[in-house]
Design an enzyme around this catalytic site. Structure first.
Site, PDB file in Angstrom:
ATOM      1  N   SER A 180       5.403  -5.689   6.911  1.00  0.00           N
ATOM      2  CA  SER A 180       5.814  -4.284   6.798  1.00  0.00           C
ATOM      3  C   SER A 180       4.919  -3.291   7.511  1.00  0.00           C
ATOM      4  CB  SER A 180       5.934  -3.891   5.327  1.00  0.00           C
ATOM      5  OG  SER A 180       7.266  -4.036   4.890  1.00  0.00           O
ATOM      6  N   LYS A 183       6.396  -0.976  10.110  1.00  0.00           N
ATOM      7  CA  LYS A 183       6.887   0.377   9.822  1.00  0.00           C
ATOM      8  C   LYS A 183       5.998   1.455  10.441  1.00  0.00           C
ATOM      9  CE  LYS A 183       9.358  -0.728   5.515  1.00  0.00           C
ATOM     10  NZ  LYS A 183       9.146  -2.178   5.383  1.00  0.00           N
ATOM     11  N   SER A 373       7.534   1.492   1.194  1.00  0.00           N
ATOM     12  CA  SER A 373       7.865   0.365   2.064  1.00  0.00           C
ATOM     13  C   SER A 373       9.357   0.082   2.016  1.00  0.00           C
ATOM     14  CB  SER A 373       7.070  -0.887   1.692  1.00  0.00           C
ATOM     15  OG  SER A 373       7.050  -1.779   2.795  1.00  0.00           O
TER      16      SER A 373
END
Length: 540
Positions: A180, A183, A373
């Site tokens: 993640s 991102k 997230s």
């Protein structure tokens, strides 16, 4: 000087950081440059409604467990798992998320006092007396933490956020699975291309066929069917800046426009033409992520009130949203014949508008996707990057657009592979040095529009996907409130990339990337201790 420069030094450093942060936040000006956005004809705020979401991060969805922004972790423990329209309400400078009492990680049960936002948003240079740590000092300070066998294969980078100078690293240029932390790349590209005060608009227009109205998807997955008083984001009530657009408000506007025209009966279709390509993520599991389509409500959750980290998602997000809208129209006295259906063709550009609602600003959406997230929102923002870059709004187009924009910003892209915007794809690859470069850009005075990348990072021990970490017994509790970082987890992969204020008040950017068979919670705690050593370090 080694780690742990003493309480007096920390007080001096934190004070310098607080002063620098006040300058940083107060002086932020969010600019609009080169975005694919259209001017809004109507001033005013967006409609309030639902928000989101519990902590989640990357999960690969193949072992029956849920990971980090979804939830497929390695071993015990769990983890985190268009067009944009500027200024229906004027954008505001980026600000840190509100500090609220929260329970720390580990076995801390009592609520801690909220951290002062300035302590984790120190200016890149707190003053000439706040020297950057030396490579030798960092080596000495981090040696023990980096030797933890639970880290497995570990690569990392530490940089001075003031100018992005690499201070210390190991394997810092080697591509690794970012999970993640992908991102960060999506967010930097989005804020570079799209005005921070842009909003995602959902419209209802007169349809091409007589008696038909068309619900036009604008790429806003946060559009809600919930009443305003039931909206939560990350488990907290939404405020005026973060409250999402309301499907009920859109239905009320539409019903009023139809009544004014003397129309009482309509057919409903919906337009998904904003996006292209396959809407299904490679790791689609209808929990960590739903189909990526430009029309949905409450991020396609089967239960919009769910606080699950990776909730069940509906199989047909657009169809479910259209049926929810039809029900709301009926509640306003409009007869809707039959079931909603996909439109035969895109809505005409000049079709009369019967209603419209707008999302929070892109600044706020970026903060939200980083703090919680949020996979669904990350993929939506990635498609806005594609549209801004005149690429197809697909997984492939979004990845190409993000890659192109980061290269334009001077980010070294050797070894970088992007296949999505959320980090769920296991074939993504980013070196640690690139992650710290992205963070340094966000801290740079030359890029004030990128500041929400920093303000959106979870605060250690308090918010988002770090809310249950850095507790007593973790070995990193002393750094709670002093670290902001993006987390990431796939099976066997754990990442942490963010900013930390060291004992002298200097803002550092760091990235730690691991591949290990150790249990998820054990690996995360080992990474948290590395960041905690940075927080305790003057290291000259």
């Amino acid at each position: 000087m080694g780690a742990g420069g003493g309480a007096a030094r920390r007080r001096r450093g934190t004070a310098a950081g607080l002063f620098g942060a006040a300058v940083l936040v107060a002086g932020t000006v969010l600019t609009a440059s080169g975005a694919y956005a259209q001017p809004s004809p109507v001033p005013g705020g967006h409609s309030a409604g639902h928000g989101e979401d519990d902590e989640r991060d990357s999960g690969d969805g193949h072992d029956g467990r849920k990971g980090d922004h979804g939830k497929v972790g390695a071993g015990p423990g769990s983890g985190e798992g268009r067009s944009a329209t500027p200024g229906r309400r004027s954008g505001s400078p980026a600000s840190a998320p509100a500090s609220a009492p929260a329970t720390g990680g580990g076995d801390a049960a009592a609520a801690r006092p909220g951290p002062v936002p300035g302590a984790v948003l120190a200016a890149a240079a707190a003053g000439p007396e706040a020297a950057a740590p030396s490579t030798q000092g960092l080596q000495q300070a981090l040696a023990a933490a980096l030797a933890d066998r639970n880290l497995g294969e570990v690569t990392f980078a530490v940089a001075d956020a003031a100018g992005g100078q690499l201070l210390y690293g190991s394997g810092e240029n080697a591509p690794a699975t970012p999970a993640s932390t992908t991102k960060l790349a999506t967010s930097v590209a989005a804020l570079s291309l799209i005005p921070g005060d842009a909003r995602l608009t959902t419209r209802v227009v007169r349809g091409a066929e007589p008696g038909t109205v068309t619900l036009v998807g604008g790429g806003d997955p946060t559009l809600t069917a919930l009443p305003a008083d039931q909206v939560q984001i990350g488990g907290q009530p939404a405020d005026a800046d973060t409250a999402p657009a309301s499907l009920d408000a859109l239905a009320r506007q539409t019903a009023a426009a139809l009544a004014a025209a003397g129309t009482t009966t309509v057919k409903l279709d919906y337009d998904l033409s904003l996006y292209s390509g396959n809407p299904q993520h490679r790791n689609h599991d209808a929990q960590n992520i739903a189909l990526v389509v430009p029309l949905m409500v409450d991020e396609a959750k089967a239960d919009p009130r769910s606080r699950e980290e990776a909730p069940d998602r509906v199989a047909d997000p657009a169809g479910a949203a259209a049926e929810a809208f039809a029900a709301l129209l009926r509640a306003q006295g409009v007869t809707v014949e039959g079931r909603a259906r996909p439109a035969a063709a895109p809505a005409a550009v000049d079709a009369p508008v019967l209603g419209r609602v707008d999302s929070p600003t892109v600044d706020r959406l970026v903060e939200r996707l980083l703090t919680t997230s949020d996979n669904q929102l990350a993929e939506a923002i990635a498609r806005q990057v594609a549209l801004a870059a005149h690429q197809p709004a697909s997984f492939e187009g979004a990845a190409a657009a993000v890659t192109q924009e980061l290269a334009r910003l001077g980010v070294p892209m050797t070894g970088v592979v992007l296949d999505d915007g959320s980090g769920l794809h296991p074939d993504n690859a980013i070196p640690p040095a690139v992650l710290v470069r992205l963070l340094s850009l966000a801290a740079s005075e030359q890029h004030p529009a990128l500041r929400p990348v920093l303000t959106g990072l979870p605060v250690a021990g308090f918010t988002g996907t770090l809310g249950k970490r850095y507790g007593s017994g973790s070995g990193a509790a002393g750094a709670a409130g002093l670290i902001r970082a993006k987390t990431g987890t796939l099976r066997g992969v754990n990442t942490l990339a963010g900013t930390v204020v060291d004992a002298d008040g200097r803002l550092l950017a760091f990235a730690v990337m691991t591949r290990t068979p150790a249990p998820v919670d054990t690996a995360r705690a080992a990474m948290d201790r590395i960041a905690a050593h940075l927080a305790a370090c003057g290291c000259h």
